[in-house]
Write a protein that holds these residues in place. Structure first.
Motif, PDB file in Angstrom:
ATOM      1  N   GLY A 230       0.814  -1.206   0.000  1.00 52.63           N
ATOM      2  CA  GLY A 230       0.000   0.000   0.000  1.00 52.63           C
ATOM      3  C   GLY A 230       0.849   1.257   0.000  1.00 52.63           C
ATOM      4  O   GLY A 230       2.066   1.207   0.215  1.00 52.63           O
ATOM      5  N   SER A 231       0.186   2.391  -0.217  1.00 53.51           N
ATOM      6  CA  SER A 231       0.906   3.663  -0.338  1.00 53.51           C
ATOM      7  C   SER A 231       1.657   4.028   0.933  1.00 53.51           C
ATOM      8  O   SER A 231       2.699   4.683   0.877  1.00 53.51           O
ATOM      9  N   ASP A 232       1.164   3.599   2.097  1.00 51.93           N
ATOM     10  CA  ASP A 232       1.827   3.941   3.350  1.00 51.93           C
ATOM     11  C   ASP A 232       3.102   3.137   3.583  1.00 51.93           C
ATOM     12  O   ASP A 232       3.894   3.476   4.464  1.00 51.93           O
ATOM     13  N   GLN A 233       3.290   2.065   2.809  1.00 47.77           N
ATOM     14  CA  GLN A 233       4.463   1.205   3.005  1.00 47.77           C
ATOM     15  C   GLN A 233       5.527   1.391   1.919  1.00 47.77           C
ATOM     16  O   GLN A 233       6.489   0.639   1.866  1.00 47.77           O
ATOM     17  N   THR A 394      11.491  10.331   9.018  1.00 48.88           N
ATOM     18  CA  THR A 394      11.003  11.658   8.606  1.00 48.88           C
ATOM     19  C   THR A 394      10.128  11.649   7.363  1.00 48.88           C
ATOM     20  O   THR A 394       9.222  12.474   7.234  1.00 48.88           O
ATOM     21  N   ILE A 395      10.362  10.730   6.437  1.00 43.98           N
ATOM     22  CA  ILE A 395       9.764  10.869   5.107  1.00 43.98           C
ATOM     23  C   ILE A 395       8.249  10.692   5.114  1.00 43.98           C
ATOM     24  O   ILE A 395       7.544  11.274   4.279  1.00 43.98           O
ATOM     25  N   ASP A 396       7.713   9.908   6.048  1.00 43.47           N
ATOM     26  CA  ASP A 396       6.263   9.746   6.120  1.00 43.47           C
ATOM     27  C   ASP A 396       5.613  10.778   7.043  1.00 43.47           C
ATOM     28  O   ASP A 396       4.390  10.816   7.156  1.00 43.47           O
ATOM     29  N   ARG A 397       6.439  11.586   7.680  1.00 45.88           N
ATOM     30  CA  ARG A 397       5.901  12.648   8.532  1.00 45.88           C
ATOM     31  C   ARG A 397       5.841  13.981   7.793  1.00 45.88           C
ATOM     32  O   ARG A 397       4.853  14.706   7.904  1.00 45.88           O
ATOM     33  N   ILE A 398       6.896  14.295   7.049  1.00 46.50           N
ATOM     34  CA  ILE A 398       6.931  15.593   6.369  1.00 46.50           C
ATOM     35  C   ILE A 398       6.911  15.471   4.851  1.00 46.50           C
ATOM     36  O   ILE A 398       6.953  16.482   4.157  1.00 46.50           O
ATOM     37  N   GLY A 399       6.840  14.247   4.335  1.00 49.17           N
ATOM     38  CA  GLY A 399       6.738  14.076   2.894  1.00 49.17           C
ATOM     39  C   GLY A 399       8.069  13.807   2.222  1.00 49.17           C
ATOM     40  O   GLY A 399       9.111  13.704   2.867  1.00 49.17           O
ATOM     41  N   VAL A 450      10.861   8.409  -5.066  1.00 43.73           N
ATOM     42  CA  VAL A 450      10.067   9.401  -5.789  1.00 43.73           C
ATOM     43  C   VAL A 450       9.923   9.024  -7.259  1.00 43.73           C
ATOM     44  O   VAL A 450       8.842   9.173  -7.852  1.00 43.73           O
ATOM     45  N   ASN A 451      10.989   8.510  -7.848  1.00 41.20           N
ATOM     46  CA  ASN A 451      10.932   8.104  -9.259  1.00 41.20           C
ATOM     47  C   ASN A 451       9.859   7.047  -9.482  1.00 41.20           C
ATOM     48  O   ASN A 451       9.087   7.107 -10.452  1.00 41.20           O
ATOM     49  N   THR A 452       9.761   6.098  -8.573  1.00 41.00           N
ATOM     50  CA  THR A 452       8.755   5.038  -8.681  1.00 41.00           C
ATOM     51  C   THR A 452       7.341   5.595  -8.537  1.00 41.00           C
ATOM     52  O   THR A 452       6.412   5.156  -9.220  1.00 41.00           O
ATOM     53  N   GLU A 453       7.170   6.581  -7.669  1.00 37.25           N
ATOM     54  CA  GLU A 453       5.836   7.096  -7.367  1.00 37.25           C
ATOM     55  C   GLU A 453       5.321   8.098  -8.399  1.00 37.25           C
ATOM     56  O   GLU A 453       4.132   8.415  -8.395  1.00 37.25           O
ATOM     57  N   PRO A 512       5.705  17.204  -7.696  1.00 36.32           N
ATOM     58  CA  PRO A 512       4.531  17.065  -6.828  1.00 36.32           C
ATOM     59  C   PRO A 512       4.838  16.194  -5.617  1.00 36.32           C
ATOM     60  O   PRO A 512       5.675  15.294  -5.689  1.00 36.32           O
ATOM     61  N   GLU A 513       4.191  16.463  -4.511  1.00 37.23           N
ATOM     62  CA  GLU A 513       4.328  15.650  -3.303  1.00 37.23           C
ATOM     63  C   GLU A 513       3.543  14.353  -3.490  1.00 37.23           C
ATOM     64  O   GLU A 513       2.408  14.369  -3.968  1.00 37.23           O
ATOM     65  N   THR A 514       4.141  13.212  -3.119  1.00 33.69           N
ATOM     66  CA  THR A 514       3.484  11.915  -3.314  1.00 33.69           C
ATOM     67  C   THR A 514       3.208  11.192  -2.000  1.00 33.69           C
ATOM     68  O   THR A 514       2.799  10.032  -2.015  1.00 33.69           O
ATOM     69  N   LYS A 515       3.418  11.842  -0.890  1.00 37.31           N
ATOM     70  CA  LYS A 515       3.168  11.214   0.417  1.00 37.31           C
ATOM     71  C   LYS A 515       1.693  10.817   0.537  1.00 37.31           C
ATOM     72  O   LYS A 515       0.791  11.620   0.362  1.00 37.31           O
ATOM     73  N   GLY A 516       1.444   9.527   0.815  1.00 40.44           N
ATOM     74  CA  GLY A 516       0.091   9.044   1.055  1.00 40.44           C
ATOM     75  C   GLY A 516      -0.797   8.954  -0.163  1.00 40.44           C
ATOM     76  O   GLY A 516      -1.987   8.679  -0.040  1.00 40.44           O
ATOM     77  N   ILE A 517      -0.244   9.151  -1.357  1.00 42.80           N
ATOM     78  CA  ILE A 517      -1.043   9.109  -2.591  1.00 42.80           C
ATOM     79  C   ILE A 517      -0.881   7.743  -3.252  1.00 42.80           C
ATOM     80  O   ILE A 517       0.215   7.189  -3.302  1.00 42.80           O
TER      81      ILE A 517
END
Length: 530
Positions: A230-233, A394-399, A450-453, A512-517
């Motif tokens: 999933g996106s969170d992992q 940090t990456i899942d907290r601030i993107g 980021v490249n993958t997302e 673009p930010e991809t955190k949680g997307i």
């Protein structure tokens, strides 16, 4: 019909099944790091060698000399007579025949002292105390042939570059797991041939091919892991790179225990055959299957994932939404045809290039001097661990975007400061340079994620492979850029690295930010990212 992400959420986004697959594929990072850095030990300089005088082998056998005695008769007179020569790349321009005395071979030349005898360059007649310790002694990569060692690493990087294009395309066309398994087979076979190469040409050819297949294993395993969770992992991609660092730390231990380069080459190549057993435990990416209009196979895999995760898919999940995007052959034009894709592709290509160039440049510049090679190499791997740990917290907290930009900018500033720090405080220069290396290591690890997302499923493997090919180009250029500019001014390379890294830090803030997307399935999804 439910979307793939909805089905994945019910089947378990990171359950027992994904954890098992993740752990298995992580081992690929260890083996790939062996291939990536093995030249340090395969090509280490021989401790003791000299140029053999023609006829010396026959005379040594007739006289019963040991290697040390032959060296004394060959090199010691030359050093006494001509202090500028070490006997490694030059020899006395004489020939020893049957008339030469065993007790004093130079007495044959009458009143001439060793200092008056002419010298000549050595050509393919060297004697090594340990002839099979490295490829340098195996293929005489010394003196005028020393550049060939650099060529062997350049050829490997060229293989990575070709593998990124060819196998990245093939994985999008024919499937992730098929290309992964074929690549593992190729790495193993080519690695064995490299170990027993009869000459340097054969060595180069199959080292190039091992680079091609090695890149296929590394990039494909990364994409498989990203697509089944999933996106969170998805930050698990950073953990995979921690296994790469683990390999860097293990490699010197292997090299320390195995005295010959052939043994080291086999030790880092043969484990690739074990990955062929993954055929029975690692499934094809269901996301990829959906893009190829194979919804039934994808659903079957999802039911299997749910079963292993202790979950149960609802009966109405008889079909999954299939991408409406037409599946066609991937090409570079697909990556730049629309504004969003074009922006992402150009910035990511520059980020890959800058990360590789600055990372390798800083490693060479930092250059831990003196001491034990094995210990130094181990420490260089340990230095990279804090970078991954910082990202994980940090990456899942601030993107993604902010750490990506800041890490590049910090690396650039560290390079600039290091260049102008005085030489009489070496500890401070080393500390700041180490900070720069940590920062660029973080940037290197983020760009993978980021490249993958930022690419749709139909183009993901090709897009990641194409952009990361600029990493290989940066790796080829780094040593040439470093040494040529350092000849003008020792700190000039750091100024170049600084400019490149700071510009990269600014550019990646435009992504673009991809955190949680959710991972984009189509080009249209990418264009809708804000």
């Amino acid at each position: 019909m439910p979307s793939f992400d909805e089905v994945l959420k019910e089947a378990g986004e990171f359950g027992r099944f994904q954890k098992r697959v993740f752990f298995l594929l992580c081992q690929t990072g260890i083996i790939f790091s062996f291939l990536f850095a093995s030249v340090v030990f395969l090509g280490r300089a021989p401790d003791n060698y000299w140029c053999r005088i023609p006829g010396a082998a026959e005379l040594s056998e007739r006289c019963g000399w040991t290697l040390e005695e032959e060296q004394n008769f060959t090199v010691l007179p030359l050093r006494l007579g001509n202090r500028s020569s070490s006997g490694e790349c030059e020899r006395l321009d004489i020939v020893w025949d049957a008339s030469v005395s065993c007790a004093n071979p130079l007495a044959h030349y009458g009143n001439h002292s060793a200092g008056n005898l002419p010298l000549t360059a050595c050509h393919d007649i060297w004697v090594y105390k340990q002839p099979h310790s490295s490829i340098v002694s195996e293929y005489n990569l010394v003196c005028n042939n020393a550049w060939m060692l650099d060529l062997s690493q350049a050829i490997l990087n060229l293989g990575f570059l070709v593998g990124a294009f060819t196998l990245g395309y093939a994985a999008d066309r024919y499937g992730r797991i098929l290309i992964y398994l074929l690549s593992c087979l190729g790495v193993g076979i080519c690695g064995i041939i490299v170990a027993f190469a009869p000459n340097f040409t054969v060595f180069l050819i199959f080292r190039f091919l091992q680079g091609v297949f090695g890149k296929g294993t590394w990039m494909t395993c990364y994409v498989i892991v990203t697509e089944i969770v999933g996106s969170d992992q998805r930050i698990l991609g950073i953990v995979i790179q921690m296994f790469f660092t683990l390999g860097i730390m293990i490699l010197p231990g292997i090299a320390y225990l195995i005295p010959t380069w052939q043994g080291i080459q086999l030790a880092i190549s043969l484990p690739s055959f074990l990955f062929l057993f993954y055929y029975w435990v690692v499934p094809e990416s269901p996301r990829w299957l959906l893009t190829r209009k194979k919804g039934e196979k994808a659903l079957k895999i999802m039911h299997n994932i749910a079963k292993h995760n202790g979950k149960y898919l609802s009966p109405h999940y008889s079909e999954i939404t299939i991408s409406n995007e037409e599946v066609s052959s991937s090409s570079f034009l697909d990556l730049v045809r629309t504004p969003g894709m074009r922006r992402n592709t150009l910035i990511l290509m520059y980020a890959w290039f800058t990360s590789a160039l600055t990372y390798q440049g800083l490693v060479m510049r930092l250059g831990i001097v003196g001491g034990n090679l094995y210990l130094e190499f181990f420490i260089s791997g340990v230095v990279e661990l804090p970078a991954a740990l910082l990202l994980l917290v940090t990456i899942d907290r601030i993107g993604r975007r902010l750490p990506f930009g800041i890490s590049n900018i910090v690396a650039g500033i560290a390079c600039l400061i290091t260049a102008f720090l005085p030489e009489d405080i070496p500890w401070l220069k080393t500390t700041v340079a180490t900070l720069g290396r940590l920062a660029i290591t973080m940037a290197f690890e983020i760009v993978y994620l980021v490249n993958t997302e930022l690419y749709p499923t139909t183009l993901r493997n090709f897009g990641v492979s194409l952009c990361s090919s600029l990493c290989d180009l940066g790796g080829v250029i780094a040593p040439f850029l470093l040494f040529r500019l350092a000849a003008i001014w020792l700190e000039l390379p750091l100024i170049i690295f600084s400019i490149l890294a700071v510009v990269c830090g600014v550019l990646v803030l435009l992504l673009p930010e991809t955190k949680g997307i959710s991972l984009p399935e189509t080009v249209e999804d990418v264009e809708q990212l804000s």
